[in-house]
Design a protein around this motif. Sequence first.
Motif, PDB file in Angstrom:
ATOM      1  N   ARG A 169       0.874  -1.160   0.000  1.00 23.73           N
ATOM      2  CA  ARG A 169       0.000   0.000   0.000  1.00 23.73           C
ATOM      3  C   ARG A 169       0.915   1.214   0.000  1.00 23.73           C
ATOM      4  N   THR A 170       0.646   2.171  -0.873  1.00 24.39           N
ATOM      5  CA  THR A 170       1.515   3.339  -0.966  1.00 24.39           C
ATOM      6  C   THR A 170       0.713   4.631  -0.866  1.00 24.39           C
ATOM      7  N   TRP A 171       1.376   5.652  -0.364  1.00 19.88           N
ATOM      8  CA  TRP A 171       0.860   7.019  -0.335  1.00 19.88           C
ATOM      9  C   TRP A 171       1.846   7.853  -1.132  1.00 19.88           C
ATOM     10  N   TYR A 226       2.007  14.530   0.185  1.00 15.77           N
ATOM     11  CA  TYR A 226       1.088  13.766   1.017  1.00 15.77           C
ATOM     12  C   TYR A 226      -0.188  14.518   1.368  1.00 15.77           C
ATOM     13  N   SER A 232      -3.638   7.559  -1.949  1.00 10.80           N
ATOM     14  CA  SER A 232      -3.172   6.234  -1.542  1.00 10.80           C
ATOM     15  C   SER A 232      -3.619   5.217  -2.582  1.00 10.80           C
ATOM     16  N   GLN A 233      -2.868   4.125  -2.654  1.00  6.95           N
ATOM     17  CA  GLN A 233      -3.155   3.115  -3.660  1.00  6.95           C
ATOM     18  C   GLN A 233      -2.597   1.766  -3.229  1.00  6.95           C
ATOM     19  N   GLN A 234      -3.173   0.717  -3.783  1.00 11.40           N
ATOM     20  CA  GLN A 234      -2.668  -0.637  -3.600  1.00 11.40           C
ATOM     21  C   GLN A 234      -1.896  -0.989  -4.859  1.00 11.40           C
ATOM     22  N   TRP A 290      -4.163  11.664  -8.718  1.00  7.15           N
ATOM     23  CA  TRP A 290      -3.653  10.291  -8.692  1.00  7.15           C
ATOM     24  C   TRP A 290      -2.944   9.963 -10.003  1.00  7.15           C
TER      25      TRP A 290
END
Length: 146
Positions: free
Chosen positions: A61-63, A67, A72-74, A104
């Motif tokens: 999982r990333t941000w 910020y 955020s994403q998988q 995004w």
Amino acid sequence: DHWSFDFPFTVGGTEVPRMYVYLKTVFVAYGEGSIGDFIAREVELSIGEDGPEPAYEISMRTWLAPYDLGISQQVRLKAIPTGEHRIYKIETHIERLSGDVASWQRMNRNFLNVLRKRFLVWRTLPAGIREEYQARVNEEYGVEVV
């Protein structure tokens, strides 16, 4: 909200398990205290089957920076055999979890560039360092990897 594509990188079958151990080490370093391009958590390795050859996966999982945009994403990077000479391709799956779509998409350009550089760095590592990652393969995957 979901992208799937082949990452522009191939790797030999014997290299994949240790390269993924290296990548896990790199991504774990992008943990909460990171002030870099992204934060990574829940970094996990797994191994499955894709025909006669195993398939390897790293997920996290990333941000994404900055910020304050709340992106955020998988991310899943799945190394699967191409069927030719034990060469593997990298299937990339990214699912947006939060943040607006336009941001995004825009911020992923930098994220994907960082990923590409990490893959390229693997190719420049001396053989001795690559062997150190090989020594950690079975422990990291939790099974004996041949």
